[in-house]
Design an enzyme around this catalytic site. Structure first.
Site, PDB file in Angstrom:
ATOM      1  N   GLY A 216       0.844  -1.181   0.000  1.00 18.34           N
ATOM      2  CA  GLY A 216       0.000   0.000   0.000  1.00 18.34           C
ATOM      3  C   GLY A 216       0.876   1.225   0.000  1.00 18.34           C
TER       4      GLY A 216
ATOM      5  CB  SER B 140       4.937  -3.893  -1.266  1.00 18.48           C
ATOM      6  OG  SER B 140       4.946  -2.757  -2.091  1.00 18.48           O
ATOM      7  CB  ALA B 141       4.190  -0.282   1.940  1.00 22.53           C
TER       8      ALA B 141
ATOM      9  CG  HIS C 223       7.365  -2.866  -6.128  1.00 23.71           C
ATOM     10  ND1 HIS C 223       6.682  -4.027  -6.367  1.00 23.71           N
ATOM     11  CD2 HIS C 223       6.773  -2.299  -5.033  1.00 23.71           C
ATOM     12  CE1 HIS C 223       5.709  -4.155  -5.470  1.00 23.71           C
ATOM     13  NE2 HIS C 223       5.752  -3.131  -4.655  1.00 23.71           N
TER      14      HIS C 223
END
Lengths: 186, 186
Positions: B30, B62-63, B99
């Protein structure tokens, strides 16, 4: 910059004085967090607002266009330093998202597209966002905003579908009531 | 998550208590700014550090992998909200840049590449940065960091050229002395 004399605030001991005496301000690109922190560290925000409010031309490109907005919240830069606040110059009341890239349907990249990022912004903030593609600019003068250049721009507003606008379009209706200091530059 | 019981801290009135009783923590993706602000708002940073320090497994994607680092300064997300601080959980002493995208030589995009952004980070900060491409992960266990998955990772260190590491590589030497809370998870 042609025949004009250019003084860099990086090279002077009293940056505020340079801004007080300047006949125009140009703020270029780079890391937006570093730029905004630099403006805070040199205590330049208020004097730039005052002078632009009184009619001084301000030209911003890339990060220099974002810091003209209410905050840096539409930057794509990495937050490599922490400015005291995300609040920026607020010369205009809308946000610019420069280097706007359209989603690439063939991409296998799992990160968010710029449009998705701007939609996240609109979930948290009320300002309209102008996605400015390479080759275009906004001219704000006399209380009017005009899109210049060779490419269309994409306008994102809270709870509305994005709209495309073509160069030379007048954006007053889309960005209306979104002026701050710049509205005095009539 | 298979047969395990999953409780979301979004759905409970006392998020701290859920963390205190959890047998593992998973933090997904997110917007990193929104995620870190949420952790501050719910006052969860200290209890997560304490529990992970005492051996609780932490999984971040990810986050969720960035907030395990000393700060969110390697996120590519848009700063749509302002957390009280950029300081994050600091479960490890290095930074992850998930990413990770290699520069595209054919691109006409004028914005910075991820590598350029990480170099900006290293101009301002001392932590080593792991550029994690899609399909890979870092496992930190018993004081050891291992690259897992199907793609190589790119390691960026201050004043050194980036190096490529292959899956199953042990990264202790490259990331050595960069543990914090996670070093207790032996």
């Amino acid at each position: 910059m042609g025949c004009h004399q250019l003084t860099s605030v990086h090279d002077v001991s009293n940056a505020r004085r340079v801004v007080e005496r300047a006949r125009a301000i140009f703020v270029g690109g780079g890391n937006t967090f570093r730029l905004l922190k630099g403006l805070y560290d040199a205590d330049l925000l208020r004097v730039i607002r005052e002078r632009v409010s009184a009619g001084l031309p301000y030209i911003g490109s890339s990060a220099g266009s974002i810091v003209a907005c209410p905050s840096l919240r539409t930057t794509k830069d990495m937050p490599v330093v922490q400015p005291p606040s995300f609040e920026a110059l607020g010369l205009v009341g809308f946000q610019i998202s420069p280097h706007y890239l359209d989603p690439d349907p063939s991409s296998t990249h799992m990160g968010e597209t710029q449009e998705e990022r701007i939609r996240q912004f609109l979930e948290e903030n009320g300002e309209t966002v102008v996605g400015l593609r390479e080759g275009s600019m906004l001219r704000v003068e006399g209380g009017t905003v005009t899109l210049k250049g060779s490419t269309a721009a994409r306008i994102f507003r809270s709870r509305e579908e994005p709209v495309e606008v073509s160069p030379t379009a007048n954006l007053d209706e889309l960005l209306g009531q979104q002026f701050r200091y710049a509205e005095a530059t009539t």
